[in-house]
Design a protein around this motif. Structure first.
Motif, short mmCIF file in Angstrom:
data_model
loop_
_atom_site.label_atom_id
_atom_site.label_comp_id
_atom_site.label_asym_id
_atom_site.label_seq_id
_atom_site.Cartn_x
_atom_site.Cartn_y
_atom_site.Cartn_z
N MET A 53 1.35 -0.90 -0.18
CA MET A 53 -0.06 -0.27 0.17
C MET A 53 1.08 1.48 -0.22
N VAL A 54 2.00 1.18 0.41
CA VAL A 54 2.80 2.50 0.65
C VAL A 54 3.64 2.85 -0.77
N GLU A 55 3.81 1.21 -1.18
CA GLU A 55 4.21 1.72 -2.99
C GLU A 55 2.98 2.67 -3.20
N ALA A 56 2.00 2.32 -3.03
CA ALA A 56 0.76 2.90 -4.09
C ALA A 56 0.40 4.14 -3.50
N GLY A 57 1.50 4.65 -2.21
CA GLY A 57 0.89 5.74 -2.16
C GLY A 57 0.16 5.87 -1.07
N GLY A 58 0.14 4.96 -0.35
CA GLY A 58 -0.29 5.14 1.44
C GLY A 58 0.31 5.00 2.04
N SER A 59 0.18 6.05 3.28
CA SER A 59 0.88 6.54 4.72
C SER A 59 0.93 5.09 5.24
N ARG A 60 1.63 4.44 6.18
CA ARG A 60 1.99 3.05 6.47
C ARG A 60 1.49 3.17 8.34
N GLN A 61 1.15 4.46 8.14
CA GLN A 61 -0.20 3.95 9.91
C GLN A 61 -1.31 4.55 9.32
N ASP A 62 -1.91 4.62 8.58
CA ASP A 62 -3.40 4.82 8.07
C ASP A 62 -3.48 3.58 7.46
N CYS A 63 -2.27 2.44 6.84
CA CYS A 63 -2.83 1.18 6.29
C CYS A 63 -2.48 0.01 7.27
N HIS A 64 -1.47 0.66 8.88
CA HIS A 64 -1.86 -0.34 9.60
C HIS A 64 -3.02 -0.41 10.37
N GLU A 65 -3.03 1.29 10.12
CA GLU A 65 -5.00 1.61 11.33
C GLU A 65 -5.97 -0.03 10.61
#
Length: 97
Positions: free
Chosen positions: A1-13
């Motif tokens: 997801m991070v590579e797709a532009g997402g934030s690690r924190q948002d993804c983790h949540e």
């Protein structure tokens, strides 16, 4: 997801929330763990929906285990069995577990 532009924190949540929901189904309802299906149906993860099956392929998590196992069997196990070579046959058998 991070590579797709997402934030690690948002993804983790997002994963944390979905995993708690899936855990509740397992623990409270006796159902199957449906975490992957939840991820596949959550809009947040849409950028990677088409990559999920590849990302979750178990073979991507085993590293060099196949090569290490083969080396262990062909060297260490073979050496340990060498003294018993006369007792070992080449008969084929089927093992069911």
């Amino acid at each position: 997801m991070v590579e797709a532009g997402g934030s690690r924190q948002d993804c983790h949540e997002e994963i944390r929330v979905l995993s708690h929901q899936a855990a509740a189904v397992v623990k409270e309802q006796g159902g199957d763990n449906d975490l992957i299906e939840r991820v596949k149906n959550t809009e947040y993860f849409k950028p990677i929906w088409n990559k999920l099956d590849d990302l979750l392929n178990p073979s991507t998590f085993i590293g060099r285990a196949p090569q290490q196992t083969e080396k262990f069997v062909n060297k260490t196990v073979a050496e340990a069995l060498a003294p018993y070579k006369e007792y070992i046959t080449e008969e084929e058998f089927k093992l069911s577990v």
